[in-house]
Design a protein around this motif. Structure first.
Motif, short mmCIF file in Angstrom:
data_model
loop_
_atom_site.label_atom_id
_atom_site.label_comp_id
_atom_site.label_asym_id
_atom_site.label_seq_id
_atom_site.Cartn_x
_atom_site.Cartn_y
_atom_site.Cartn_z
N VAL A 228 0.85 -1.20 0.00
CA VAL A 228 0.00 0.00 0.00
C VAL A 228 0.88 1.25 0.00
O VAL A 228 0.63 2.20 -0.75
N ALA A 229 1.93 1.25 0.84
CA ALA A 229 2.84 2.39 0.89
C ALA A 229 3.52 2.59 -0.46
O ALA A 229 3.65 3.73 -0.95
N ALA A 230 3.92 1.49 -1.09
CA ALA A 230 4.58 1.58 -2.40
C ALA A 230 3.63 2.13 -3.45
O ALA A 230 4.03 2.93 -4.31
N GLU A 231 2.38 1.71 -3.40
CA GLU A 231 1.39 2.19 -4.37
C GLU A 231 1.14 3.68 -4.21
O GLU A 231 0.99 4.42 -5.21
N ILE A 232 1.12 4.16 -2.97
CA ILE A 232 0.92 5.58 -2.71
C ILE A 232 2.07 6.40 -3.30
O ILE A 232 1.86 7.42 -3.96
N ILE A 233 3.29 5.94 -3.05
CA ILE A 233 4.46 6.66 -3.56
C ILE A 233 4.50 6.60 -5.08
O ILE A 233 4.86 7.57 -5.75
N GLU A 234 4.11 5.47 -5.65
CA GLU A 234 4.07 5.35 -7.11
C GLU A 234 3.07 6.33 -7.70
O GLU A 234 3.31 6.97 -8.74
N ARG A 235 1.95 6.49 -7.04
CA ARG A 235 0.87 7.35 -7.55
C ARG A 235 1.15 8.82 -7.27
O ARG A 235 0.89 9.67 -8.11
N LYS A 236 1.65 9.12 -6.07
CA LYS A 236 1.84 10.51 -5.68
C LYS A 236 3.24 11.04 -6.00
O LYS A 236 3.44 12.26 -6.11
N GLY A 237 4.20 10.12 -6.10
CA GLY A 237 5.57 10.54 -6.33
C GLY A 237 6.20 11.12 -5.07
O GLY A 237 5.63 11.06 -3.98
N LEU A 238 7.40 11.68 -5.24
CA LEU A 238 8.13 12.29 -4.13
C LEU A 238 8.52 13.72 -4.53
O LEU A 238 9.70 14.06 -4.61
N PRO A 239 7.53 14.56 -4.77
CA PRO A 239 7.83 15.93 -5.23
C PRO A 239 8.62 16.73 -4.19
O PRO A 239 8.42 16.59 -2.99
N LYS A 240 9.48 17.56 -4.70
CA LYS A 240 10.36 18.37 -3.85
C LYS A 240 9.61 19.58 -3.30
O LYS A 240 9.07 20.37 -4.05
N HIS A 241 9.59 19.71 -1.97
CA HIS A 241 8.98 20.87 -1.33
C HIS A 241 10.03 21.84 -0.82
O HIS A 241 9.82 23.05 -0.81
N THR A 242 11.15 21.29 -0.38
CA THR A 242 12.31 22.10 0.02
C THR A 242 13.56 21.34 -0.43
O THR A 242 13.47 20.21 -0.92
N ASP A 243 14.71 21.93 -0.21
CA ASP A 243 15.96 21.25 -0.57
C ASP A 243 16.22 20.03 0.31
O ASP A 243 17.09 19.21 -0.01
N ARG A 244 15.47 19.91 1.40
CA ARG A 244 15.66 18.79 2.32
C ARG A 244 14.68 17.65 2.10
O ARG A 244 14.76 16.62 2.76
N THR A 245 13.74 17.81 1.20
CA THR A 245 12.76 16.75 0.91
C THR A 245 13.47 15.52 0.35
O THR A 245 14.33 15.64 -0.54
N ILE A 246 13.13 14.36 0.86
CA ILE A 246 13.69 13.11 0.34
C ILE A 246 12.96 12.79 -0.96
O ILE A 246 11.76 12.51 -0.96
N THR A 247 13.68 12.82 -2.07
CA THR A 247 13.06 12.60 -3.38
C THR A 247 13.51 11.29 -4.03
O THR A 247 13.00 10.92 -5.09
N ASN A 248 14.47 10.62 -3.42
CA ASN A 248 14.96 9.34 -3.95
C ASN A 248 14.13 8.20 -3.34
O ASN A 248 14.00 8.11 -2.12
N ARG A 249 13.58 7.35 -4.18
CA ARG A 249 12.67 6.29 -3.73
C ARG A 249 13.33 5.34 -2.74
O ARG A 249 12.76 5.03 -1.70
N GLU A 250 14.55 4.88 -3.06
CA GLU A 250 15.23 3.94 -2.17
C GLU A 250 15.54 4.58 -0.82
O GLU A 250 15.37 3.96 0.23
N ALA A 251 15.98 5.82 -0.87
CA ALA A 251 16.29 6.54 0.38
C ALA A 251 15.03 6.75 1.20
O ALA A 251 15.06 6.65 2.44
N PHE A 252 13.92 6.99 0.52
CA PHE A 252 12.68 7.22 1.24
C PHE A 252 12.21 5.96 1.96
O PHE A 252 11.79 6.02 3.12
N PHE A 253 12.30 4.82 1.30
CA PHE A 253 11.86 3.58 1.95
C PHE A 253 12.81 3.17 3.07
O PHE A 253 12.39 2.52 4.03
#
Length: 265
Positions: A154-179
């Motif tokens: 479920v978590a993977a599906e959410i990230i696949e659908r919503k992505g990891l858009p950058k909000h600040t320079d500190r936002t984690i945008t790399n999928r592997e790093a996020f998990f």
């Protein structure tokens, strides 16, 4: 005297219920009488009354007594009547009193979180959050606290659908790093937002679980970086884990798990 006798009878009935509930296979009248140190006829009368109302059942073959399904019916009604926001308020207020910072309560809905309660604290802090507003999950502490305890698929599906858009320079945008981050959240029992959603704001959040053990909400403390130092966040995390456990227990949680998808999926 009559009032005293009635209170004593209620007390004995409750004691019998507790004694019977501790034995999966049930107990006989003699065993119950010995544990309570009262005569068998008194125990039998109480058991008969409880059985009439469905709180106690007697096995037709062994004649042993065990809890009746009436308790299941009542517990179901109780759980259905629980209002998360109302149950959480005393805990949120306590957290606000202790920290003087902004406190949030959010729930999960369709791959995002929704703020359902916000306490402003006594310190000055301007944030974009407000009750009823939606927020992303990947860059908020409350979102990560919930995501980490959803089923992995479920978590993977959410990230696949919503992505990891950058909000600040500190936002984690790399999928592997996020998990990897979510795994850290699961291990630590709390999640952090280190200026990942708004510059100058750091947050710490903990998940809230319901009676099924499923994550249903998260609470957080938010403050400016000047006040939310690493040491303070570490101290807050300990306190918040305690409050999170207490609130989860209040909602009926005994053992958190990640097998069920929360409402709002």
């Amino acid at each position: 005297m009559e009032k005293e006798h009635t209170v004593k009878s209620v007390r004995r009935a409750l004691q019998i219920i507790e004694i019977v509930s501790a034995k999966k296979d049930g107990l006989g009248v003699t065993e119950i009488a010995k544990q309570m140190d009262i005569n068998k006829s008194s125990v039998y009368r109480i058991l008969t009354t409880l059985a009439q109302y469905g709180y106690i059942e007697q096995h037709p073959e062994t004649e042993r007594y065990k809890l009746g399904y009436k308790f299941l019916e009542l517990s179901s009604k109780l759980l259905d009547s629980i209002d998360l926001r109302q149950e959480a308020k005393p805990y949120l207020r306590q957290l606000e009193k202790e920290t003087n910072e902004v406190i949030h309560l959010v729930v999960y809905d369709q791959g995002e979180v929704i703020y359902i309660e916000k306490l402003e604290g006594t310190e000055t802090l301007r944030m974009h959050s407000k009750v009823g507003k939606r927020a992303p999950m990947h860059c908020t502490a409350v979102g990560k606290a919930i995501l980490a305890h959803l089923p992995p698929a479920v978590a993977a599906e959410i990230i696949e659908r919503k992505g990891l858009p950058k909000h600040t320079d500190r936002t984690i945008t790399n999928r592997e790093a996020f998990f990897r981050e979510l795994e850290t959240v699961r291990q630590n029992g709390y999640a952090l937002d280190l200026e990942e959603n708004e510059y100058g704001i750091r947050c710490v959040a903990v998940p809230i679980f319901d009676y099924t053990g499923s994550v249903v909400a998260a609470i957080s403390v938010s403050g400016p970086t000047i006040r939310m130092t690493d040491d303070r966040i570490s101290d807050l995390a300990v306190r918040m884990r305690q409050l999170g456990s207490e609130l989860s227990a209040r909602l009926g949680c005994r053992q958190p798990h990640s097998e069920a998808v929360p409402k709002g999926r």
